[in-house]
Write an enzyme that holds these catalytic residues in place. Structure first.
Site, mmCIF file in Angstrom:
data_model
loop_
_atom_site.group_PDB
_atom_site.id
_atom_site.type_symbol
_atom_site.label_atom_id
_atom_site.label_comp_id
_atom_site.label_asym_id
_atom_site.label_seq_id
_atom_site.Cartn_x
_atom_site.Cartn_y
_atom_site.Cartn_z
ATOM 1 C CG HIS A 5 -6.438 -8.130 1.438
ATOM 2 N ND1 HIS A 5 -6.668 -8.555 0.142
ATOM 3 C CD2 HIS A 5 -6.146 -6.804 1.319
ATOM 4 C CE1 HIS A 5 -6.530 -7.553 -0.694
ATOM 5 N NE2 HIS A 5 -6.202 -6.481 -0.008
ATOM 6 C CE1 TYR A 37 -6.774 -6.604 -6.543
ATOM 7 C CE2 TYR A 37 -7.097 -7.550 -4.373
ATOM 8 C CZ TYR A 37 -6.729 -6.492 -5.175
ATOM 9 O OH TYR A 37 -6.330 -5.335 -4.606
ATOM 10 N NE ARG A 61 -3.625 -2.102 2.785
ATOM 11 C CZ ARG A 61 -3.389 -3.251 3.406
ATOM 12 N NH1 ARG A 61 -2.207 -3.455 3.965
ATOM 13 N NH2 ARG A 61 -4.314 -4.179 3.501
#
Length: 252
Positions: A227, A236, A138
């Site tokens: 996650h 995804y 991130r």
């Protein structure tokens, strides 16, 4: 207690609890909007109907996800105020977030990734691109990464993610080469790996898509991305058109 005073005390408490700077920055913006709408009134004078009117006005221009973020802050602030004894009744208790459909994250094709790679000019740009793409980190995780968190022997880095949780990520040889070139070109003593304001979040989605297209199981991708919920990673699974076509040809 005035609304502005409640926010200042709330912010201090949440900083001690370990809320991320990004979250507090976003909540500060929300507190400003709340004060602008109500003026700096006494906290215990705000009613549920007034909060609903505030949200109804906001819903005219906000998408459901943005409205939900506003509601989460509001519920957090008033819940904290009730727990701390600043108000006797929480006016936000029965306010619910709007339902938001899960959107498929945007990602770059392999051709677009190569074009973007060619567009990088400086060692910093190339190092940042390769690190973002090869680790799937991130943006907030990259900007807080220090040099001492890099393990060159196995091309890995320990990053601090959401809720201050740490995990190990890995990068490839091409990334190692550009990272070293970039760091060798630096003359400062800043411990941070990167100093940039860019936010190429699509590289994280592209990283996940690349893993999926090459057959990586979803539980492995979930671990690499950091996650907490498998549902987040399952988004995804909708991205890979090539895999769907392959299974269609195989089984139909």
């Amino acid at each position: 207690m005035l609304l502005s005073q409640a926010w200042e005390t709330y912010e201090s408490d949440k900083r001690i609890e370990g809320f991320s700077p990004q979250t507090l920055k976003a909540y500060k913006l929300q507190s400003g909007l709340l004060i602008r709408f109500f003026n700096d009134v006494q906290l215990d004078t705000i009613t549920t109907d007034q909060l609903k009117a505030y949200l109804a006005k906001a819903s005219e221009s906000l998408k459901p996800a943005s409205l939900a973020h506003r509601i989460r802050f509001m519920k957090s602030l008033f819940r904290w105020s009730r727990e701390e004894g600043h108000i006797l009744k929480n006016p936000a208790t029965k306010i619910k977030e709007p339902k938001t459909g899960k959107r498929i994250p945007k990602f770059l094709t392999e051709m677009e990734i190569e074009h973007l790679r060619e567009a990088c000019c400086s060692p910093m740009e190339k190092a940042l691109f390769e690190f973002m793409f090869s680790t799937g980190c991130r943006i907030g995780e990259v900007v807080t990464l220090d040099r001492g968190r890099i393990n060159w022997s196995n091309r890995s880095a320990v990053i601090r993610g959401k809720s201050d949780k740490e995990r190990e990520v890995y990068f490839n040889i091409r990334c190692e080469i550009w990272l070293k070139r970039y760091l060798d070109s630096r003359v400062d003593r800043d411990p941070a790996i990167f100093v940039t304001e860019r936010d190429p979040h699509q590289l994280r989605h592209s990283y996940a898509t690349h893993l999926l297209n090459n057959g990586a199981p979803l539980d492995v991708i979930q671990s690499l991305l950091g996650h907490e919920k498998s549902e987040t990673t399952r988004i995804y699974a909708q991205l890979s058109g090539s895999i769907r076509q392959e299974f269609y040809r195989k089984y139909f």
